[in-house]
Scaffold this active site. Structure first.
Site, short mmCIF file in Angstrom:
data_model
loop_
_atom_site.label_atom_id
_atom_site.label_comp_id
_atom_site.label_asym_id
_atom_site.label_seq_id
_atom_site.Cartn_x
_atom_site.Cartn_y
_atom_site.Cartn_z
CD GLU A 83 -29.27 9.03 -27.66
OE1 GLU A 83 -29.90 9.90 -28.05
OE2 GLU A 83 -28.21 8.70 -28.39
CB CYS A 129 -36.20 13.04 -25.89
SG CYS A 129 -36.17 12.00 -27.39
P1 NAD Z 1 -35.88 8.39 -16.17
O1 NAD Z 1 -34.53 8.84 -16.43
O2 NAD Z 1 -36.74 8.62 -15.05
O3 NAD Z 1 -35.85 6.82 -16.45
C1 NAD Z 1 -35.27 5.86 -17.67
C2 NAD Z 1 -34.88 4.90 -17.26
O4 NAD Z 1 -34.12 4.75 -16.28
C3 NAD Z 1 -35.98 3.85 -16.80
O5 NAD Z 1 -36.02 2.39 -17.11
C4 NAD Z 1 -36.01 3.81 -15.17
O6 NAD Z 1 -36.54 2.86 -14.48
C5 NAD Z 1 -34.52 3.95 -15.02
N1 NAD Z 1 -34.10 4.60 -13.64
C6 NAD Z 1 -34.78 5.76 -13.04
N2 NAD Z 1 -34.20 6.01 -11.77
C7 NAD Z 1 -32.93 5.11 -11.94
C8 NAD Z 1 -31.74 5.29 -11.21
N3 NAD Z 1 -31.60 6.00 -10.24
N4 NAD Z 1 -30.95 4.55 -11.74
C9 NAD Z 1 -30.93 3.70 -12.77
N5 NAD Z 1 -31.72 3.77 -13.41
C10 NAD Z 1 -33.00 4.35 -13.19
O7 NAD Z 1 -36.85 8.89 -17.55
P2 NAD Z 1 -38.12 8.88 -17.82
O8 NAD Z 1 -38.77 9.58 -17.06
O9 NAD Z 1 -38.41 7.50 -18.10
O10 NAD Z 1 -37.91 9.40 -19.50
C11 NAD Z 1 -38.08 10.86 -19.80
C12 NAD Z 1 -36.75 11.45 -20.13
O11 NAD Z 1 -36.22 10.72 -21.13
C13 NAD Z 1 -36.88 12.88 -20.68
O12 NAD Z 1 -35.87 13.52 -19.91
C14 NAD Z 1 -36.81 12.65 -21.82
O13 NAD Z 1 -35.99 13.82 -22.58
C15 NAD Z 1 -35.66 11.52 -22.03
N6 NAD Z 1 -35.69 10.90 -23.19
C16 NAD Z 1 -34.54 11.28 -24.06
C17 NAD Z 1 -34.50 10.53 -25.46
C18 NAD Z 1 -33.64 10.53 -26.54
O14 NAD Z 1 -33.36 10.05 -27.50
N7 NAD Z 1 -32.68 11.45 -25.95
C19 NAD Z 1 -35.73 9.71 -25.81
C20 NAD Z 1 -36.66 9.55 -24.91
C21 NAD Z 1 -36.72 10.15 -23.78
#
Ligand code: NAD
Length: 458
Positions: A210, A244
């Site tokens: 997502e 998002c």
């Molecule tokens: P992110 O990708 O930085 O982090 C998400 C999760 O992944 C966190 O728990 C983080 O600890 C983990 N993570 C970070 N780096 C990682 C790595 N290298 N390997 C594995 N896991 C890792 O995202 P964010 O900043 O927390 O959230 C914002 C993003 O999420 C935006 O792009 C937003 O659009 C998206 N989002 C999408 C939806 C949807 O339903 N499509 C909903 C909410 C947010």
């Protein structure tokens, strides 16, 4: 300190006991979850206030209400969703019958982001539990109060061998991804989504991703500009644009540009008058700096005020200098709204289709044919007509992205299906017709005759 590999091994053992196959066990788990969330509603709002300064109304609307709706939907329907689903069998394989039987994948890993830290942990968790899986859940490290609360609340109702919250940052996520899960559900950014998929590929683990992206808003000439501007301003500034599904940029007809800017200003002013306090802040300094940079990439029509100390940026409308700049290429994920103009619908369609596929396309139009034209001729995970964001709330609509905005759908029954292996089962019935078996002599004619009969019956 939890040893992730030990919990993983315990969950595997627990899953193999078959207890989660029992639908009453799942129902009890969902009801226990509902009780603990219900009893701790105020603590949830407090944690969200501490992590993000979320106003309680936004916490209720954007997190609590949706999550409870998801839970109630699952509790009411899980028995039905779990039933054997009869499907027709073609005459070609007469006599036989067939069904689809949902089975839990087994061990599920859920990784969640910070922007709706309750809902985005709980909604997939509800689906995974309903489908009969065990879960290791990693919330975001950027919302520590909410993550700690989730750990405590889930710890009250579930043993780690069934559902375990694994707090931590990137290192914890990577450690989890080294383990072999049966399904991975990731919500987050596109770049991390790629890494997750790469690591999942090592074990051929199926994933739902997502992800984010730029959600365009189209306002057509026939639609009431006041209504469109009000809905867009609300959707954009809810959670300070850190959604998002937030409208990312607006495309308005040349003739309506001024009317839109005026309406947008007036509605935003009404929203924020005397409510400085009630505005979600930007999650951290990195994101704040990134957003402030966008202000230099266009002419500010409205807003542009900020407080670096409070990590707050006022609702801002800008006309970008050009569409190649980061503000028109990257997901904004904050309260900055670029507006660009168009001359005809073909321009709009080709602009959207020349970019990565969005999570949502917003269409403001009162003409059915025009709505259909945009629905059919653009590609996105979801479409929302004449409103913003509320498509996310309807649990009967599968939610998820396509292309760069993700893969897989969830919410309601779609969640149950996502977390289940939908196993096709074929039942052979009697009599056993002879003409498929060797020796083949003379059977070709019978088979042709059979096919002719079949064609009549299809
Ligand atoms: P992110 O990708 O930085 O982090 C998400 C999760 O992944 C966190 O728990 C983080 O600890 C983990 N993570 C970070 N780096 C990682 C790595 N290298 N390997 C594995 N896991 C890792 O995202 P964010 O900043 O927390 O959230 C914002 C993003 O999420 C935006 O792009 C937003 O659009 C998206 N989002 C999408 C939806 C949807 O339903 N499509 C909903 C909410 C947010």
């Amino acid at each position: 300190m939890i040893q992730l590999n030990e919990i993983h091994a315990q969950q595997k053992k627990f899953f193999r006991t078959g207890r989660t196959l029992d639908i009453d066990f799942r129902l009890k788990a969902l009801k226990d979850l509902k009780r603990v969330l219900h009893e701790n509603e105020i603590s949830i709002y407090k944690a969200l206030r501490r992590d993000l300064s979320k106003p309680v109304q936004e916490s209720f609307l954007g997190e609590y209400m949706g999550m409870l709706h998801e839970l109630d939907t699952a509790i009411a329907n899980v028995k039905q969703w779990n039933r054997k689903r009869r499907v027709r069998s073609p005459l070609m394989i007469f006599p036989s019958k067939a069904s689809v039987v949902p089975e839990p994948y087994g061990q599920v890993l859920i990784i969640a982001p910070w922007n709706y830290p309750i809902d985005l942990c709980m909604s997939p968790l509800i689906g995974a539990i309903a489908a009969g899986n065990t879960v290791m859940l990693k919330p975001s490290e950027f919302t520590p109060h909410t993550s700690a609360l989730i750990r405590d609340l889930l710890g009250e109702v579930f043993y780690d061998e069934y559902v375990c919250v694994c707090e931590g940052g990137v290192e914890t996520a990577r450690e989890l991804l080294q383990l072999r899960f049966d399904y991975i559900f990731f919500t987050g950014s596109v770049s991390v989504g790629r890494e997750v998929m790469k690591m999942a590929a090592a074990n051929l683990t199926p994933v739902t991703l997502e992800l984010g992206g730029k959600c365009p808003v189209i306002i057509t000439e026939n639609y009431n500009i006041e209504k469109a501007a009000k809905s867009i301003a609300w959707g954009k500034f809810f959670n300070a644009g850190q959604s998002c599904v937030a409208p990312d940029y607006v495309m308005v007809h040349d003739n309506d540009f001024k009317a839109f800017c005026d309406a947008f200003k007036s509605h935003t002013e009404q929203f924020i008058s005397n409510s400085r306090f009630d505005y979600t802040r930007i999650i951290n300094r990195n994101h704040f700096t990134r957003l402030i940079d966008y202000l230099k990439q266009g002419d500010i029509i409205y807003g542009g005020d900020y407080s670096a100390d409070n990590l707050q940026l006022s609702p801002t409308l800008i006309v970008p200098h050009n569409t190649e700049l980061p503000v028109m290429q990257d997901e904004i994920f904050g309260p900055v709204l670029p507006v660009i103009t168009y001359k005809n619908s073909e321009d709009v369609i080709s602009f959207i289709n020349s970019r990565e596929k969005p999570l949502v396309v917003y269409i403001f139009s009162s003409v059915r044919k025009e709505q259909e034209q945009y629905i059919r001729h653009t590609s996105s995970g979801n479409v929302c007509i004449n409103d913003s964001m509320l498509n996310y709330v309807n649990k009967n609509l599968p939610f998820g992205g396509v292309g760069n905005s993700g893969m897989g759908k969830y919410h309601g029954e779609a969640s149950f299906n996502t977390f289940s292996n939908l196993k096709g089962v074929h039942y052979k019935l009697n009599p056993d017709l002879p003409f498929r078996y060797p020796p083949y002599k003379g059977q070709y004619k019978t088979l042709r005759l059979f096919k002719r009969l079949l064609n009549r019956n299809i």
